[in-house]
Design a protein around this motif. Structure first.
Motif, PDB file in Angstrom:
ATOM      1  N   ILE A  39       0.846  -1.200   0.000  1.00  0.00           N
ATOM      2  CA  ILE A  39       0.000   0.000   0.000  1.00  0.00           C
ATOM      3  C   ILE A  39       0.876   1.242   0.000  1.00  0.00           C
ATOM      4  CG2 ILE A  39      -1.659   1.330   1.380  1.00  0.00           C
ATOM      5  CD1 ILE A  39      -2.916  -1.038  -0.069  1.00  0.00           C
ATOM      6  N   ARG A  40       1.947   1.222   0.780  1.00  0.00           N
ATOM      7  CA  ARG A  40       2.803   2.412   0.848  1.00  0.00           C
ATOM      8  C   ARG A  40       3.504   2.671  -0.484  1.00  0.00           C
ATOM      9  NH1 ARG A  40       4.025  -0.071   5.962  1.00  0.00           N
ATOM     10  NH2 ARG A  40       6.166  -0.598   5.390  1.00  0.00           N
ATOM     11  N   ASN A  41       3.658   1.635  -1.291  1.00  0.00           N
ATOM     12  CA  ASN A  41       4.236   1.819  -2.626  1.00  0.00           C
ATOM     13  C   ASN A  41       3.270   2.512  -3.584  1.00  0.00           C
ATOM     14  OD1 ASN A  41       6.786   0.758  -2.217  1.00  0.00           O
ATOM     15  ND2 ASN A  41       6.157  -1.337  -2.677  1.00  0.00           N
ATOM     16  N   SER A  42       1.988   2.437  -3.290  1.00  0.00           N
ATOM     17  CA  SER A  42       0.988   3.038  -4.184  1.00  0.00           C
ATOM     18  C   SER A  42       0.363   4.284  -3.597  1.00  0.00           C
ATOM     19  CB  SER A  42      -0.129   2.019  -4.474  1.00  0.00           C
ATOM     20  OG  SER A  42       0.367   0.880  -5.128  1.00  0.00           O
ATOM     21  N   ALA A  43       0.096   4.245  -2.298  1.00  0.00           N
ATOM     22  CA  ALA A  43      -0.673   5.323  -1.673  1.00  0.00           C
ATOM     23  C   ALA A  43       0.124   6.622  -1.685  1.00  0.00           C
ATOM     24  CB  ALA A  43      -1.031   4.944  -0.244  1.00  0.00           C
ATOM     25  N   THR A  44      -0.584   7.720  -1.915  1.00  0.00           N
ATOM     26  CA  THR A  44       0.093   9.014  -2.000  1.00  0.00           C
ATOM     27  C   THR A  44      -0.085   9.791  -0.697  1.00  0.00           C
ATOM     28  OG1 THR A  44      -1.876  10.076  -2.883  1.00  0.00           O
ATOM     29  CG2 THR A  44      -0.328   9.139  -4.485  1.00  0.00           C
ATOM     30  N   VAL A  45       0.747  10.806  -0.565  1.00  0.00           N
ATOM     31  CA  VAL A  45       0.689  11.657   0.619  1.00  0.00           C
ATOM     32  C   VAL A  45      -0.674  12.360   0.695  1.00  0.00           C
ATOM     33  CG1 VAL A  45       1.650  13.764   1.625  1.00  0.00           C
ATOM     34  CG2 VAL A  45       3.166  11.937   0.792  1.00  0.00           C
ATOM     35  N   ALA A  46      -1.108  12.926  -0.419  1.00  0.00           N
ATOM     36  CA  ALA A  46      -2.399  13.618  -0.410  1.00  0.00           C
ATOM     37  C   ALA A  46      -3.529  12.626  -0.164  1.00  0.00           C
ATOM     38  CB  ALA A  46      -2.615  14.335  -1.743  1.00  0.00           C
ATOM     39  N   GLY A  47      -3.424  11.464  -0.775  1.00  0.00           N
ATOM     40  CA  GLY A  47      -4.458  10.449  -0.579  1.00  0.00           C
ATOM     41  C   GLY A  47      -4.554  10.018   0.869  1.00  0.00           C
ATOM     42  N   ASN A  48      -3.408   9.904   1.519  1.00  0.00           N
ATOM     43  CA  ASN A  48      -3.426   9.531   2.929  1.00  0.00           C
ATOM     44  C   ASN A  48      -4.127  10.603   3.755  1.00  0.00           C
ATOM     45  OD1 ASN A  48      -1.999   9.795   5.772  1.00  0.00           O
ATOM     46  ND2 ASN A  48      -1.927   7.629   5.161  1.00  0.00           N
ATOM     47  N   LEU A  49      -3.848  11.860   3.421  1.00  0.00           N
ATOM     48  CA  LEU A  49      -4.429  12.954   4.203  1.00  0.00           C
ATOM     49  C   LEU A  49      -5.941  13.050   4.032  1.00  0.00           C
ATOM     50  CD1 LEU A  49      -1.665  15.635   3.579  1.00  0.00           C
ATOM     51  CD2 LEU A  49      -2.304  14.682   5.806  1.00  0.00           C
ATOM     52  N   VAL A  50      -6.434  12.727   2.832  1.00  0.00           N
ATOM     53  CA  VAL A  50      -7.870  12.937   2.574  1.00  0.00           C
ATOM     54  C   VAL A  50      -8.666  11.628   2.597  1.00  0.00           C
ATOM     55  CG1 VAL A  50      -7.328  14.950   1.159  1.00  0.00           C
ATOM     56  CG2 VAL A  50      -7.723  12.757   0.042  1.00  0.00           C
ATOM     57  N   GLN A  51      -8.072  10.551   3.075  1.00  0.00           N
ATOM     58  CA  GLN A  51      -8.780   9.260   3.043  1.00  0.00           C
ATOM     59  C   GLN A  51     -10.067   9.310   3.862  1.00  0.00           C
ATOM     60  OE1 GLN A  51      -6.805   6.044   5.452  1.00  0.00           O
ATOM     61  NE2 GLN A  51      -5.320   7.647   5.818  1.00  0.00           N
ATOM     62  N   ALA A  52     -10.945   8.370   3.541  1.00  0.00           N
ATOM     63  CA  ALA A  52     -12.260   8.321   4.188  1.00  0.00           C
ATOM     64  C   ALA A  52     -12.104   8.119   5.683  1.00  0.00           C
ATOM     65  CB  ALA A  52     -13.093   7.186   3.587  1.00  0.00           C
ATOM     66  N   LYS A  53     -13.116   8.513   6.403  1.00  0.00           N
ATOM     67  CA  LYS A  53     -13.023   8.524   7.860  1.00  0.00           C
ATOM     68  C   LYS A  53     -12.836   7.122   8.423  1.00  0.00           C
ATOM     69  CE  LYS A  53     -17.279  10.303   7.888  1.00  0.00           C
ATOM     70  NZ  LYS A  53     -16.600  11.492   7.615  1.00  0.00           N
ATOM     71  N   ARG A  54     -12.279   7.074   9.616  1.00  0.00           N
ATOM     72  CA  ARG A  54     -12.021   5.819  10.288  1.00  0.00           C
ATOM     73  C   ARG A  54     -13.214   5.455  11.155  1.00  0.00           C
ATOM     74  NH1 ARG A  54      -8.255   2.917  13.541  1.00  0.00           N
ATOM     75  NH2 ARG A  54      -9.293   0.932  13.817  1.00  0.00           N
ATOM     76  N   CYS A  55     -13.966   4.475  10.722  1.00  0.00           N
ATOM     77  CA  CYS A  55     -15.065   3.987  11.549  1.00  0.00           C
ATOM     78  C   CYS A  55     -15.485   2.680  10.914  1.00  0.00           C
ATOM     79  CB  CYS A  55     -16.235   4.967  11.546  1.00  0.00           C
ATOM     80  SG  CYS A  55     -17.771   4.242  12.151  1.00  0.00           S
ATOM     81  N   TRP A  56     -15.533   1.607  11.696  1.00  0.00           N
ATOM     82  CA  TRP A  56     -15.827   0.327  11.048  1.00  0.00           C
ATOM     83  C   TRP A  56     -17.285   0.176  10.659  1.00  0.00           C
ATOM     84  CZ3 TRP A  56     -14.150  -4.025  14.993  1.00  0.00           C
ATOM     85  CH2 TRP A  56     -14.825  -3.890  16.181  1.00  0.00           C
ATOM     86  N   PHE A  57     -18.141   1.009  11.180  1.00  0.00           N
ATOM     87  CA  PHE A  57     -19.528   0.993  10.691  1.00  0.00           C
ATOM     88  C   PHE A  57     -19.572   1.684   9.325  1.00  0.00           C
ATOM     89  CE2 PHE A  57     -19.670   1.084  15.346  1.00  0.00           C
ATOM     90  CZ  PHE A  57     -20.293  -0.128  15.574  1.00  0.00           C
ATOM     91  N   PHE A  58     -18.968   2.859   9.253  1.00  0.00           N
ATOM     92  CA  PHE A  58     -18.937   3.614   7.999  1.00  0.00           C
ATOM     93  C   PHE A  58     -18.234   2.825   6.902  1.00  0.00           C
ATOM     94  CE2 PHE A  58     -16.723   6.564   5.167  1.00  0.00           C
ATOM     95  CZ  PHE A  58     -17.757   7.385   4.751  1.00  0.00           C
ATOM     96  N   ARG A  59     -17.056   2.282   7.240  1.00  0.00           N
ATOM     97  CA  ARG A  59     -16.259   1.637   6.195  1.00  0.00           C
ATOM     98  C   ARG A  59     -16.818   0.277   5.785  1.00  0.00           C
ATOM     99  NH1 ARG A  59     -10.433   2.987   4.900  1.00  0.00           N
ATOM    100  NH2 ARG A  59     -10.219   5.148   5.524  1.00  0.00           N
ATOM    101  N   ASN A  60     -17.626  -0.332   6.618  1.00  0.00           N
ATOM    102  CA  ASN A  60     -18.179  -1.634   6.238  1.00  0.00           C
ATOM    103  C   ASN A  60     -19.627  -1.546   5.781  1.00  0.00           C
ATOM    104  OD1 ASN A  60     -15.882  -3.393   6.593  1.00  0.00           O
ATOM    105  ND2 ASN A  60     -16.029  -2.915   8.753  1.00  0.00           N
TER     106      ASN A  60
END
Lengths: 1123, 158
Positions: A903-924
């Protein structure tokens, strides 16, 4: 040479390690794609299922419902009144994820569209979701059962031996309630079936451990003959018990193929695997253990509730095997227990490695340690005092042969630093624990399970083929069977191949379950090969003119004196050889074992019994609650190991799987629905999480076993739970009785032990009154109204009734201007590495129609030191940033904890900053407030919010910002440069980038151009983080940067806590207090605690995160102060 | 919509209409099925291939954005032979479903070089392979194998 006992390679290693071995989804050829419509409700009456629209959709070839099966069709499983599970819901759904209808179409998109077009009218009813709810007065009865208690599918009330006398003789007793969680097998291969319907039979390629059972279930559900279901050989990607009986994809694929008259491939998604398949049964065990002053166990009293889920499946036998634990290993005077198999409106439990034993063992082996502690006896000594004799009968009716448990316990004491691993007073406490276990080998657990047939073929080229009807899902069974045949026939192992599974070409065998593989097929293949050897000796004797007993088989030849003949040359001499192949089939019948029956609760289930003792050394971090297993020794009595490398593999693999349940795994549910339906939220052990597990095989030879062998694969998962719990108790003096032992439980128990309690005085903070009031209303009906009715109004709910969104257009931007122009289009979304945007699309109500790829934009790819700052372009990958020589320590450390190297080989700095919120209800995919709009609830308020939600400043949504960069960059005083339409730029301090949980100040059409990180001479920065597994999001995180003066004074202090509040939280008051001082750890802790107490407003079960965050700050300060 | 991928050294024309993942293109169009799809969300590593030499989750990588050479388990079979022999000798695979991904990732680690110190090397490998889930083996034979190969290949050190 002798192959039995040798460390040989798996016979198919080359193909399997290079990926050339086909699994079902790899098979070539054209086929339709299946998809399943599943119930969204835990319990509902199905009023109607309208498939007309779906049937008429393009590419759709079949839609099946319960009407496609005979009325009342049920899986057999245990048979009789216990058979209760339909192939597709007929009239009622009893768990979220239950199969209601299935579709076969030409593409996955068409199949999904058709599933969504099926209209089901449900009448939703309340139903009990836990064993406690099911047994409460007035609970809905899920089935008509034969016991006299509501929702109790089976009840056992049993006394073995003299329990009363044992209790009377005891001088010490301990009592407690234990729970072992529902966990997923999480096989790496998702369950998959390819079905091909012919005019008179159906062929299946499928993930299975037990082809015979599959043919039995599929044939009776489809109303065809057993022999007309032909299962073909294909690789099975892990089983662990889950594939030892029919699941549901097998018959659904077959029924779809019949309806479509075309081959159909039905593969479960990972979400379906975790959310709708059949996990381990959760056991709640109340146990009392009574012992005398010498530490001899005298009696055990147990009351056990087994969560059956919504259908019986194999729950009755899982419970029976589970309770046997109490009477199979030690020698108390008596055991008394009541056990109930309780129906709940949740996914049905299935068969799982260990089969009830790990669950009950957790309670028993924990209490053995509690007794040892009460009596001041070493836990290993105490167990040695309680060993049952060899060659004797146990309370549960086992007639045990060899039993080297004592040797296993001594091996743990000798092999671990048993005396040295003693508790210490520092922040990280060390402790050691032990647990013992036993398990049958080749249990007579089903009709005909005491029989195994096998065949061995010799070709005229000298090659040998073993044929058996089991399935090697990774256990090494095929290899040990080849070893056995090679020895019996005196041929090279390379000349032996194995055909398994194929129900047309292999003889009768029930499959690889109930620890049958080694004993049953080892015996049958050995017998068949031996008998074939006799035949060959006779043929050779005739050819060579000697007596048969003068002939030996070795090196691929039959030898007598100086004369010999190649084995292949003997084939032509046999009048029953066909097409150059001499075949011999044999039937092995095991004598002396007994089945458990409804009127019989003691039985000698198995021909032999395996034993083990596991020892764990753990470090418990008193600051964060994290438990690390630092050493682990697993000593096993497996009789004689036919292939020691394979045996060690089973030991280590089972132990690590057990450590997963001990320390992280749990299928947490909300409203009956599994929450962690992704690996991301399921804390199974990753590589760096596990210690070096040292497997130790004690010397033994079991006369009852084939070639002296006993089973191993199930045994190894039994002891880890109690071994770890005992080690944690040893380390910090708190006993955790509910697995998994996650940091929340440890820190909460430690706070109680130390008498610490935080007071937040919310009543003094008017800004929190509104939130407190809403939270108070949630359990009083607000949650129910929003969940039941409010969610119907939201866009995510409506989205699921429409066909899936078409694939987006991808615009590969060639430059910054091009990217900004493309982003100005309505609905366009920037795409970095895609690691977050693409997986989330499936759950978005309105996924972006246009994705603007940014990774080829030169202006976004800059990574350079400019003046006194490191400039990092938004499309620089995390790996590239971490590798830059000027990257501050805190940033490099934080990046190293993010997801995985891939993931770190693909994921970008901006993408990391703006990623979707952390919540297992939201993400699932829950229809939560943020996903589905303001009329929907936040599921975290009442749901499991221990790890992922805000304990500070939570509002309507309790999620937090997931980005680790988001925590670290404000501590480094970084500035984000944003660029918008027309190239307009603005600078935003990193500390002001977030407006809410995972929500930023980025305007439409705006990009993160770059991040500017000041490089300050003399600055030290550190980042600390607590997650549940390596690569997890932060449960809590801290970032601290300080310029330390020559005299040790702190300047320019920045302290940020992550994953604690909706946005990264800078503790400015603490920073101010520390500036110009030379603080120690305790001072900083005191300041942080005061700030936490002032601002926190935790949910009921996440207050522990405040302690964890403060602990992470302590760790950070220590690292700053290190010379 | 056509796009050229260089896979295991050969240019291949593939259809990228509908934004297929690299894994889907490899498996369905090029019939290279060693890369497995076990989660489809970039969370388990079974689909790992090398893109430009870097381990990458092919299940969430849009094929249309891949411009660097792709190396698969099939293409690395010779390079990985010693490693795979160690896997076979130590019990580093059981069901084999995650194994191609583990092997591909390990090939990249071995190319990059591993620390010479035993303990540091082991920690490096454990951490680096934590994105490749294995449910069967408990991992340590995988780690042992990679570390042993690093010992045996003279050029592997950093």
């Amino acid at each position: 040479m002798s192959w039995v006992g040798a460390r040989v390679r798996p016979i198919d290693w080359d193909a399997r390690t290079s990926g050339r071995t086909p699994f079902t989804a790899d098979l070539p050829g054209e086929h339709l794609v299946g998809a399943v419509l599943r119930s969204p409700h835990p319990y509902a009456e199905v009023r109607s299922v309208d498939t007309r629209t779906a049937r008429a959709m393009p590419g759709v070839h079949a839609v099946i419902t319960a009407a496609d099966f005979a009325p009342g069709a049920r899986y057999v499983h245990r048979g009789g009144p216990l058979s209760d599970r339909p192939p597709l819901a007929d009239g009622v759904v009893r768990h979220v994820g239950q199969e209601v209808a299935a579709v076969a179409a030409e593409t996955p998109e068409q199949a999904l569209a058709a599933v969504r077009a099926i209209r089901v009218r449900y009448r939703v009813r309340r139903a009990p979701l836990t064993t406690a709810e099911s047994r409460a007065r007035g609970a809905r009865r899920l089935h008509v059962r034969t016991t006299d208690e509501a929702n109790v599918s089976m009840r056992l009330d049993t006394v073995w031996g003299d329990a009363d006398g044992g209790r009377d003789a005891a001088t010490v007793s301990v009592t407690g309630g234990f729970s072992y969680p529902s966990v997923s097998h999480a096989c790496m291969e998702p369950n998959t079936t390819l079905a091909v319907w012919h005019s008179d039979h159906v062929e299946l390629w499928t993930s299975t451990q037990s082809p015979w059972f599959l043919a039995k279930e599929v044939s009776q559900l489809l109303g065809i003959d057993h022999d007309d279901v032909v299962i073909r050989e294909v690789a099975t990607g892990g089983g662990f018990g889950s594939k030892s009986k029919a699941s549901e994809h097998e018959v659904l694929a077959a029924a779809l193929a019949r309806a479509a008259r075309r081959p159909v491939l039905l593969a479960l998604s990972r979400e379906e695997e975790l959310g709708a398949n059949k996990p381990r049964h959760r056991f709640a065990t109340t146990l009392a253990t009574h012992a005398d002053a010498d530490g001899v166990l005298r009696a055990l009293d147990a009351d056990i509730a087994v969560d059956n889920g919504s259908y019986n499946h194999m729950g009755t036998s899982v419970m029976r095997v589970g309770v046997i634990t109490l009477g199979s290993m030690y020698r108390p005077d008596g055991v008394a227990f009541t056990a109930r198999l309780v129906d709940t409106a949740t996914q049905p439990g299935g068969q799982f490695r260990g089969y009830g034993t790990p669950q009950v063992s957790l309670a028993m082996e924990s209490q053995v340690d509690e007794i040892a502690e009460r009596l001041g006896i070493d836990p290993i000594d105490l167990r040695l005092r309680n060993l049952a004799p060899e060659h004797a009968e146990t309370l549960c009716g086992y007639r045990v042969g060899t039993n080297r448990l004592g040797d296993c316990l001594v091996a743990v004491r000798d092999g671990l630093d048993w005396e040295g691993a003693r508790p210490s007073s520092g922040p990280v406490a060390r402790g050691r624990g032990v647990a013992a276990g036993s398990h049958g080998s080749g249990a007579y657990a089903y009709e005909f399970a005491n029989r195994s047939d096998a065949a061995v073929d010799l070709s005229d080229d000298g090659r040998v083929q073993v044929r058996h009807g089991g399935s090697d899902a990774g256990t090494g069974q095929n290899t040990i069977l080849a070893q056995i045949a090679a020895d019996e026939l005196g041929v090279d192992l390379a000349d032996v191949s194995v055909l398994s599974i194929d129900t047309e070409r292999t003889p009768f065998e029930l499959g690889a379950w109930s620890s049958r593989g080694t004993h049953m097929t080892g015996s049958s293949v050995g017998q068949a090969a031996r008998e074939l050897g006799d035949r060959l000796r006779a043929l050779a004797a005739e050819k060579l003119g000697v007596a048969a007993d003068a002939v030996t088989l070795s090196g691929g030849r039959a030898r007598a004196g100086d004369e010999d003949v190649e084995l292949g040359d003997l084939v032509g001499l046999a009048d029953d050889a066909r097409d150059g192949v001499l075949s011999h089939e044999s039937s092995y019948l095991l004598e002396g074992t007994e089945m458990l029956t409804p009127d019989r609760d003691r039985a000698n289930l198995s021909p032999s019994y395996a034993f083990a003792a596991h020892g764990a050394v753990v470090d418990v971090d008193r600051r964060t609650g994290a438990v690390h297993v630092v050493d682990y020794l697993a000593a096993h009595d497996v009789g004689r190991a036919i292939n020691p490398t394979a045996v060690e593999g089973q030991i280590v693999g089972g132990a690590v799987m057990g450590l997963g349940a001990a320390l992280g795994e749990e299928l947490v549910r909300e409203g009956g629905r599994v929450v962690p339906t992704s690996y991301l939220h399921y804390a199974l052990p990753r590589n760096a999480d596990v210690p070096r597990v040292r497997a130790h095989i004690v010397d033994n030879h079991e006369a009852a076993g084939p070639y002296g062998a006993k089973s191993v694969g199930e045994m190894s998962i039994v002891p880890p739970g109690a071994a770890v719990a005992n080690a944690v108790a040893d380390a910090v003096g708190v006993r955790i009785r509910d697995l998994p032992i996650t940091p929340d439980k440890v820190l909460t128990a430690l706070a109680e032990q130390e008498g610490r309690r935080r007071r937040h005085h919310v009543w003094r903070r008017p800004s929190r009154w509104w939130i407190a009031a809403i939270r108070a209303l949630y359990p009083l009906g607000l949650h129910h109204v929003l969940d039941r009715y409010g969610t119907r109004l939201g866009p995510a709910r409506r989205m699921r009734a429409r066909p899936p969104a078409p694939a987006p257009q991808v615009h590969v931007a060639t430059g910054l201007d091009d990217a900004l122009t493309a982003l100005a289009a309505p609905g366009a979304q920037a795409l970095g590495g895609g690691t977050d945007v693409l997986p989330d699309r499936a759950r978005q109500p309105r996924p972006a129609p246009v994705l603007v790829a940014t990774t080829a934009v030169t202006e976004l790819r800059r990574l350079a030191v400019v003046g006194n700052a490191l400039h990092v372009g938004g499309a620089v990958t995390l790996a590239e940033l971490a590798a830059h020589p000027s990257v501050p320590t805190a940033l490099a450390t934080a990046i190293d904890t993010i997801a995985s190297p891939q993931i770190r080989n693909s994921a970008t700095v901006a993408g990391n900053l703006v990623q979707a919120k952390r919540c297992w209800f939201f993400r699932n995919g829950f229809d939560c407030y943020k996903r589905n709009g303001p009329t929907s609830p936040c599921y975290a308020v009442l749901g499991d919010h221990r790890f992922q939600h805000a304990a500070v400043d939570g509002h309507r949504c309790q999620a937090v910002t997931p980005s680790d960069l988001g925590t670290v960059l404000p501590a480094l005083d970084a500035v984000l440069v944003l660029v918008g339409p027309g190239g307009a730029r603005r600078e935003v301090p990193a500390a002001e980038f977030y407006s809410g949980p995972g929500e930023t100040v980025l305007a439409d059409g705006e990009l993160v151009l770059e991040v500017r990180i000041p490089l300050v001479a003399g600055r030290r920065s550190v980042a600390t983080k607590l997650g549940l597994y390596t690569g997890d999001f932060a449960t809590a995180a801290a970032a601290l940067s300080v310029v330390v003066g020559a005299d040790g004074t702190w300047h320019d202090v920045r302290l940020v806590l992550g994953a604690l509040a909706p946005t990264p939280w800078r503790l400015t008051a603490v920073e101010t207090a520390l500036r110009g001082t030379r603080p120690d750890v305790a001072t900083v802790r005191r300041l942080v605690d005061a700030e936490l107490d002032r601002h926190a407003h935790p949910l009921p079960r996440n207050g522990w995160k405040l302690d964890a965050a403060a602990g992470l700050v302590e760790q950070a300060v220590e690292q700053i102060l290190e010379p | 919509m056509s796009h050229t991928l260089v896979v295991d050294g050969r240019p291949r024309e593939v259809d990228v209409a509908g934004l297929p993942s690299l894994a889907a293109v490899l498996r369905e169009q090029l019939h290279l099925t060693a890369a497995k799809v076990a989660c489809g969300r970039g969370e388990c590593g079974a689909c790992t291939v090398l893109v430009g030499g870097r381990p990458t989750m092919s299940c969430i990588t849009p094929a249309v954005l891949v411009r660097e050479p792709v190396e698969t388990s099939e293409g690395l079979a010779d390079e990985s032979r010693d490693l795979r022999e160690h896997f076979a000798d130590t019990g580093a695979f059981q069901c084999g479903f995650c194994t191609p991904g583990q092997v591909v990732h390990a090939c990249a680690l071995l190319r990059a070089g591993l620390p010479a110190d035993d303990g540091a090397r082991r920690e490096h490998v454990r951490h680096a392979l934590s994105g490749n889930i294995c449910r069967c083996t408990g991992y340590q034979a995988i780690v042992d194998s990679v570390c042993s190969v690093a010992d045996e290949r003279p050029e592997v050190h950093s």
